[in-house]
Design a protein around this motif. Structure first.
Motif, short mmCIF file in Angstrom:
data_model
loop_
_atom_site.label_atom_id
_atom_site.label_comp_id
_atom_site.label_asym_id
_atom_site.label_seq_id
_atom_site.Cartn_x
_atom_site.Cartn_y
_atom_site.Cartn_z
N GLY A 1 0.73 -1.25 -0.01
CA GLY A 1 -0.02 -0.03 -0.12
C GLY A 1 0.88 1.35 0.06
N LEU A 2 1.94 1.36 0.54
CA LEU A 2 2.96 2.37 0.99
C LEU A 2 3.65 2.53 -0.62
CD1 LEU A 2 5.39 2.94 3.59
CD2 LEU A 2 6.06 3.05 1.21
N GLY A 3 3.95 1.46 -1.39
CA GLY A 3 4.34 1.54 -2.40
C GLY A 3 3.61 2.12 -3.68
N PHE A 4 2.34 1.57 -3.33
CA PHE A 4 1.24 2.05 -4.36
C PHE A 4 0.99 3.63 -4.47
CE2 PHE A 4 -3.17 2.64 -5.78
CZ PHE A 4 -3.32 1.83 -6.83
N GLY A 5 0.96 4.09 -2.89
CA GLY A 5 0.74 5.66 -2.70
C GLY A 5 2.01 6.59 -3.15
N LEU A 6 3.01 5.88 -2.74
CA LEU A 6 4.47 6.50 -3.31
C LEU A 6 4.58 6.66 -4.89
CD1 LEU A 6 7.05 7.74 -2.57
CD2 LEU A 6 7.92 5.51 -2.58
N SER A 7 4.03 5.45 -5.59
CA SER A 7 3.95 5.65 -7.07
C SER A 7 3.31 6.84 -7.63
CB SER A 7 3.34 4.40 -7.55
OG SER A 7 3.29 4.27 -8.83
N ALA A 8 2.04 7.05 -7.04
CA ALA A 8 0.96 7.97 -7.40
C ALA A 8 1.54 9.26 -7.04
CB ALA A 8 -0.28 7.89 -6.80
N VAL A 9 2.30 9.42 -6.03
CA VAL A 9 2.74 10.79 -5.52
C VAL A 9 3.92 11.11 -6.47
CG1 VAL A 9 4.17 11.90 -3.70
CG2 VAL A 9 2.21 10.76 -3.15
N LEU A 10 4.67 10.41 -6.90
CA LEU A 10 5.92 10.48 -7.48
C LEU A 10 5.65 10.88 -8.92
CD1 LEU A 10 8.70 7.63 -6.67
CD2 LEU A 10 8.40 10.29 -5.73
N ARG A 11 4.93 10.26 -9.84
CA ARG A 11 4.82 10.49 -11.03
C ARG A 11 3.44 10.04 -11.99
NH1 ARG A 11 9.19 6.72 -10.63
NH2 ARG A 11 11.14 7.93 -10.62
N GLU A 12 2.64 9.59 -11.26
CA GLU A 12 1.33 9.05 -11.83
C GLU A 12 0.23 10.28 -12.05
OE1 GLU A 12 -0.62 5.59 -10.20
OE2 GLU A 12 1.35 4.57 -10.01
N GLU A 13 -0.01 10.41 -13.31
CA GLU A 13 -1.29 11.31 -13.58
C GLU A 13 -1.82 11.16 -14.91
OE1 GLU A 13 -0.97 16.27 -13.96
OE2 GLU A 13 0.89 15.25 -14.65
N ILE A 14 -3.21 11.17 -15.03
CA ILE A 14 -3.90 10.96 -16.15
C ILE A 14 -4.45 12.30 -16.45
CG2 ILE A 14 -6.01 10.27 -17.22
CD1 ILE A 14 -4.33 7.84 -17.08
N THR A 15 -4.08 12.57 -17.78
CA THR A 15 -4.39 13.96 -18.48
C THR A 15 -5.57 13.69 -19.59
OG1 THR A 15 -2.48 14.14 -19.82
CG2 THR A 15 -2.43 15.14 -17.49
N LEU A 16 -6.17 14.67 -19.98
CA LEU A 16 -6.81 14.67 -21.08
C LEU A 16 -6.83 16.00 -22.03
CD1 LEU A 16 -8.73 13.22 -18.50
CD2 LEU A 16 -10.49 13.30 -20.37
N THR A 17 -6.92 15.54 -23.45
CA THR A 17 -6.73 16.56 -24.41
C THR A 17 -7.81 16.56 -25.03
OG1 THR A 17 -4.19 16.55 -24.20
CG2 THR A 17 -5.47 17.67 -26.32
N ASP A 18 -8.72 17.67 -25.24
CA ASP A 18 -9.99 17.72 -25.70
C ASP A 18 -10.96 16.32 -25.38
OD1 ASP A 18 -9.27 20.12 -26.91
OD2 ASP A 18 -8.21 19.10 -28.48
N GLY A 19 -10.74 15.95 -24.14
CA GLY A 19 -11.86 14.82 -23.93
C GLY A 19 -11.08 13.39 -24.03
N ARG A 20 -9.85 13.62 -24.72
CA ARG A 20 -9.07 12.37 -24.80
C ARG A 20 -8.07 12.03 -23.89
NH1 ARG A 20 -9.46 10.63 -30.65
NH2 ARG A 20 -10.98 11.67 -31.76
N VAL A 21 -7.92 10.48 -23.33
CA VAL A 21 -7.11 10.39 -22.40
C VAL A 21 -5.70 10.13 -23.23
CG1 VAL A 21 -6.36 8.48 -20.98
CG2 VAL A 21 -8.63 8.89 -21.19
N ASP A 22 -4.70 10.87 -22.54
CA ASP A 22 -3.49 10.98 -23.03
C ASP A 22 -2.42 9.97 -22.86
OD1 ASP A 22 -3.74 13.51 -24.16
OD2 ASP A 22 -3.37 14.38 -22.15
N GLN A 23 -2.70 9.20 -21.45
CA GLN A 23 -1.72 8.23 -21.00
C GLN A 23 -2.49 6.57 -21.42
OE1 GLN A 23 -2.71 10.79 -19.19
NE2 GLN A 23 -0.87 12.08 -19.29
N LEU A 24 -1.70 5.95 -22.18
CA LEU A 24 -2.16 4.65 -22.52
C LEU A 24 -1.81 3.51 -21.99
CD1 LEU A 24 -3.73 5.77 -26.21
CD2 LEU A 24 -5.04 5.75 -23.97
N ASN A 25 -0.65 3.71 -21.63
CA ASN A 25 0.26 2.56 -21.04
C ASN A 25 1.28 2.73 -20.38
OD1 ASN A 25 1.38 -0.25 -21.23
ND2 ASN A 25 0.79 -0.54 -23.43
N TYR A 26 2.28 1.88 -19.62
CA TYR A 26 2.98 2.23 -18.64
C TYR A 26 4.25 3.22 -19.12
CZ TYR A 26 0.87 -1.59 -15.91
OH TYR A 26 -0.12 -2.27 -15.20
N PRO A 27 4.69 3.14 -20.29
CA PRO A 27 5.76 4.27 -20.62
C PRO A 27 5.19 5.76 -20.61
CG PRO A 27 5.56 2.47 -22.20
CD PRO A 27 4.25 2.30 -21.35
#
Length: 729
Positions: free
Chosen positions: A641-667
């Motif tokens: 759970g700590l690793g999961f939370g740390l992952s989100a805090v460090l780099r994870e983010e979903i963004t949308l451009t004109d309503g389309r999801v930008d992030q589609l895979n782990y890269p």
């Protein structure tokens, strides 16, 4: 390690060199029995099948195997092991004879006692099952003992059970020897449960029951591995924007792809059915689909952020207040005001969504990692137009979930049911079809942790105590528009957005809170620890800022405001004591939080790299979760759970451009890497209190603990995530 440490998916604590929980035996795959539960086990009565003692939660067979029926989805959190431990302890079984099988969908028998429906979530699995499964184990043992008493002509107090062997009057027998006779016994009205000093397995480390099958890659252990005879595979072309629908489709080229069997249009999109996954994907790529986007969400996250920020300047729906926050803030010696922003987050579980279904026009059978079986069952029956009893759901293990497999609209089940119905109506064939989401499908399908913004104004009086707290939250309400709205949304305030603030146990006698829940077309969903994932960050970084303003040590400042929460104060003190002095070159941050009735403290020691990024080197944790059923699994869940939370805090983010999801895979949605994972020490508070949640409480505190440490290293307060936006990761 693929994703990050909790996304060890199925093993929790990883591989163990200790003896396995159970032996590999005929009919089992590392202790996991594949297939539906033995019928005839409904209600409170025992029944026989092949001379076995069959009860709803435990089956004892003549071959001396003991099968524990697991009513909760095990998605890597170890609940199967926990429930097996409870029954094994009360039965005095040998661990080597224990196997597990997921329960069928039957809410009358297998409901979550805290929900009223069969389902897993909210870190409630062990909490609601602790007494129930112990009772089941004790009942089975009592019936086996009575069978021995009758067979040997003994008194009731002259028979003992140890390690799966029943002894008395010079006689011995295994559970298997007594199974048939035990099945003829009346189910006792009451049984006496063991006292804690009599526990053999509860509170001790036992290796995970599910590890052997998963290590060996057992066929059918996970939903995505299910392969019935003549199974076809399906993938769906879904709209690129949320809320769009199919306007027209040209499937000529797709039908020409080798391996494509059929193409169907359902409410989810255009479905390509093929002999294998690759052919289905190639067929989908050849489709030409025009989408009707008249009702689609076309805003991007930049525009949404501007709209959310504007709401911070407007009063919202008020939650219950205490005292006079405005008055206290007006007279405070110091006032700190801060705005926070948190992005959409993807669950990014290792196993993408999938479900296998077969429908013959009258009955249907499903195989997948069902997290809310009752909801999935009802939706399947409704879509197919058949009676509830004509649908069966086989719950498999799931390769992670973090909330993703528990959707209020049961959209995965609905999609699979729509597909099965359309297939049968088109072909007249009853054939198993596996609906598969690719990674890109899964990431683009929405159901994100909602984006949120906060504004806080908090004061300090001349004595260094908090004097007034005013808090505003802006974000989509997870529960709004769902069947749960009536229970969780009060006065326009969705509790899932304010939990951890509205119910804080800090002493804040003068407190005000209001919310805005904007209407956005992006599907949102609970995410590991739900609202606590952003509210804990705000509360704990504000507490650090207030402690500095008051000139008080951050540990002592928190203790000063925890006079009414001795258990939370105790985990803070324990973690502080265990952490010791700050190592040379390190910077320390502290955070505590109560969620899912569990008390959690985390102390992070970080260092700054030469390139300005942060490395979390060590985290000291203390947890009070009531009776620790399996300490090793608790440690694993805290680490994960700590690793999961740390992952989100460090780099994870979903963004949308004109309503389309930008992030589609782990890269592009970058998870925690193994070199990012800190060393973690977990200290479990001994307790005889009822067990509480373990899967989620470690996730919320890590973010603010790291942020508070970064402040000590750099003098910068980080109030928007992820840290990568600030060049820190």
């Amino acid at each position: 390690m693929f994703h990050y440490l909790e996304k060890r998916v199925a093993t929790g604590a990883g591989l163990s060199t200790r003896r396995t929980f159970l032996k590999l035996g005929a009919g089992t795959i590392g202790g996991i029995l594949i297939g539906a539960v033995v019928p005839g086990a409904r209600g409170a009565q025992a029944s026989t099948q092949d001379d076995a003692l069959v009860q709803p939660f435990v089956h004892v067979a003549p071959d001396n195997s003991v099968t524990v029926i697991v009513k909760h989805l095990d998605m890597g959190q170890g609940v199967a092991n926990g429930l097996a431990t409870l029954i094994a302890d009360e039965m005095d079984a040998d661990l080597d004879q224990i196997s597990i099988r997921h329960a069928p969908s039957d809410p009358d028998v297998y409901k979550n006692l805290l929900f009223g429906v069969q389902g897993t979530g909210g870190s409630t699995a062990i909490a609601n099952s602790f007494e129930q499964y112990r009772q089941a184990g004790a009942t089975a043992k009592a019936m086996l003992v009575q069978a021995a008493i009758d067979a040997w002509g003994l008194e009731s107090n002259s028979v003992t059970v140890t390690g799966g062997t029943v002894s008395g009057g010079g006689n011995t027998a295994t559970f298997g020897d007594l199974a048939s006779a035990a099945a003829q016994q009346a189910v006792p009205d009451t049984v006496t449960l063991k006292s804690p000093d009599q526990w053999v397995y509860i509170g001790k480390d036992t290796a995970r029951v599910d590890v052997p099958a998963k290590v060996q890659g057992a066929v059918g252990a996970f939903g995505i591995d299910v392969m019935r005879e003549d199974t076809l595979t399906a993938v769906t072309a879904r709209p690129p924007r949320f809320g769009a629908t199919v306007a027209s489709v040209d499937d000529t080229a797709a039908r020409a792809v080798d391996g494509v069997v059929e193409i169907l249009t359902t409410g989810a999109g255009v479905v390509v059915v093929a002999r294998d996954t690759w052919s289905a994907m190639q067929g989908r790529s050849a489709l030409q689909v025009d989408w009707n986007e008249a009702g689609a969400e076309t805003r991007g996250t930049d525009q949404l952020s501007q709209e959310f920020a504007a709401r911070l300047d407007q009063p919202g729906n008020a939650a219950p207040a205490r005292g006079d926050a405005a008055g206290k803030l007006a007279s405070a010696a110091q006032v700190i005001e801060a705005d926070y922003s948190f992005p959409y987050l993807n669950h990014a579980q290792m196993e993408p969504l999938n479900a296998t279904v077969m429908f013959d026009g009258e009955t249907a059978e499903f195989w997948f990692g069902s997290q809310i079986q009752t909801l999935d069952h009802n939706v399947a029956a409704g879509v197919l137009g058949v009676a509830f009893q004509n649908v069966s759901i086989n719950t498999t293990f799931a390769g992670g979930s973090f909330g993703r497999r528990a959707t209020p609209d049961a959209h995965l089940t609905a999609e699979a049911a729509m597909l099965a119905k359309a297939w049968f109506e088109k072909t007249g064939q009853a054939r198993p079809i596996k609906l598969v989401f690719t990674r890109e499908d899964d990431m683009a399908s929405g159901y994100f942790r909602p984006m949120h913004m906060h504004r806080v104004r908090a004061g300090i009086d001349e004595n260094g105590m908090i004097s007034g707290w005013d808090h505003r939250v802006v974000g989509q309400g997870i529960m709004i528009g769902t069947p749960f709205e009536a229970f969780t949304v009060k006065g326009g305030v969705d509790h899932s957005s304010v939990e951890g603030v509205a119910d804080t146990t800090y002493d804040l006698p003068d407190f005000a809170l209001d919310t805005h829940h904007p209407d956005v077309g992006v599907p949102v969903l609970w995410w590991r620890a739900v609202g606590h994932t952003h509210t804990a960050y705000v509360m704990e970084t504000m507490m650090d800022a207030l402690a500095e303003a008051a000139g008080v040590d951050p540990v002592q400042f928190r203790l000063n405001h925890l006079k009414n929460d001795a258990r939370l104060a105790a985990v803070l003190q324990l973690a502080a004591d265990k952490a010791g002095d700050v190592p040379d070159g390190m910077h320390r941050g502290i955070a505590i939080h109560k969620s899912f009735n569990t008390y959690m403290a985390e102390i992070a020691d970080v260092r700054m790299r030469d390139d300005g990024t942060v490395k979390v080197d060590h985290v000291t944790c203390a947890i009070d979760c009531g009776v620790p059923v399996n300490p090793d699994n608790i440690r694993a869940q805290v680490e994960g759970g700590l690793g999961f939370g740390l992952s989100a805090v460090l780099r994870e983010e979903i963004t949308l451009t004109d309503g389309r999801v930008d992030q589609l895979n782990y890269p592009s949605y970058a998870p925690l890497r193994i070199n990012d994972m800190p060393n973690v020490d977990v200290h479990i508070v001994p307790s005889t209190e009822s067990p509480t949640g373990v899967g989620e409480p470690a996730t919320p505190p890590i973010g603010p603990a790291v942020a508070n440490a970064i402040y000590r290293a750099t003098g910068k307060r980080i109030r928007s995530l992820p840290l990568s936006k600030h060049g820190l990761a």
